[in-house]
Write a protein that holds these residues in place. Structure first.
Motif, PDB file in Angstrom:
ATOM      1  N   TRP A 129       0.847  -1.189   0.000  1.00  0.00           N
ATOM      2  CA  TRP A 129       0.000   0.000   0.000  1.00  0.00           C
ATOM      3  C   TRP A 129       0.876   1.231   0.000  1.00  0.00           C
ATOM      4  O   TRP A 129       1.740   1.425   0.862  1.00  0.00           O
ATOM      5  N   PRO A 161       0.365   5.298  -0.087  1.00  0.00           N
ATOM      6  CA  PRO A 161      -0.633   6.378  -0.066  1.00  0.00           C
ATOM      7  C   PRO A 161      -0.377   7.413  -1.147  1.00  0.00           C
ATOM      8  O   PRO A 161       0.759   7.793  -1.404  1.00  0.00           O
ATOM      9  N   ILE A 162      -1.441   7.848  -1.798  1.00  0.00           N
ATOM     10  CA  ILE A 162      -1.342   8.894  -2.819  1.00  0.00           C
ATOM     11  C   ILE A 162      -1.980  10.138  -2.222  1.00  0.00           C
ATOM     12  O   ILE A 162      -3.149  10.137  -1.849  1.00  0.00           O
ATOM     13  N   ARG A 163      -1.194  11.219  -2.154  1.00  0.00           N
ATOM     14  CA  ARG A 163      -1.700  12.444  -1.540  1.00  0.00           C
ATOM     15  C   ARG A 163      -1.762  13.558  -2.528  1.00  0.00           C
ATOM     16  O   ARG A 163      -1.180  13.696  -3.493  1.00  0.00           O
TER      17      ARG A 163
END
Length: 121
Positions: A117, A119-121
Motif C-alpha cells: 500500500w 498512499p497517494i496524496r
C-alpha cells in the motif's frame, strides 16, 4: 483440536474424491420427492377448485397423485445422481489421462495476495 477442520485439496483429483464431503441435511437430501409431492397435492387441489368441487373431495385422487408424484421425484433424483456420478467419473478420468494440464495447487497466503500500500496524496 488438530485435524478437525475442513480438508484442503492439494490437487484437482482430490476435489473429485468426495471424501471430505459432508452429509447433506435431511430436508435437502429429500427435496426432490417432497417438492414433487407438494406440486402433486396443489395440482389435485387445483383440479377440484377448477371443477367447483369441495377442496378436499376425492381423497383417493390425492393419494394417487401425491404417491405418483413422489415416485416421480424419487426417480428424477436417482437419475440426477447417476448423471452427476457419470460426469464426475468423466472428469476424474480426463484428469488422470492429462495430469500435465492440472498441476497441484500452490497454497497462497494473504501476505502474497495483497499489494504493498502506497498512499497517494
Amino acid at each position: 483440536m488438530a485435524g478437525t477442520g475442513p480438508q484442503v485439496a492439494r490437487s484437482p483429483l482430490e476435489l473429485l474424491n468426495n471424501q471430505a464431503a459432508a452429509e447433506p441435511p435431511l430436508l435437502v437430501k429429500h427435496a426432490g420427492p417432497v417438492i414433487f409431492s407438494v406440486v402433486g397435492f396443489i395440482a389435485a387441489a387445483g383440479a377440484n377448485w377448477a371443477t367447483r368441487r369441495p377442496l378436499l373431495s376425492g381423497v383417493h385422487r390425492y393419494v394417487l397423485i401425491v404417491g405418483g408424484s413422489m415416485a416421480a421425484g424419487i426417480y428424477v433424483e436417482k437419475k440426477r445422481a447417476e448423471h452427476l456420478a457419470t460426469r464426475d467419473a468423466m472428469f476424474r478420468h480426463y484428469i488422470e489421462l492429462h495430469p500435465e494440464d492440472f498441476p497441484p495447487y500452490e497454497r497462497k497466503q494473504f501476505k502474497d495476495l495483497f499489494q504493498e500500500w502506497i498512499p497517494i496524496r
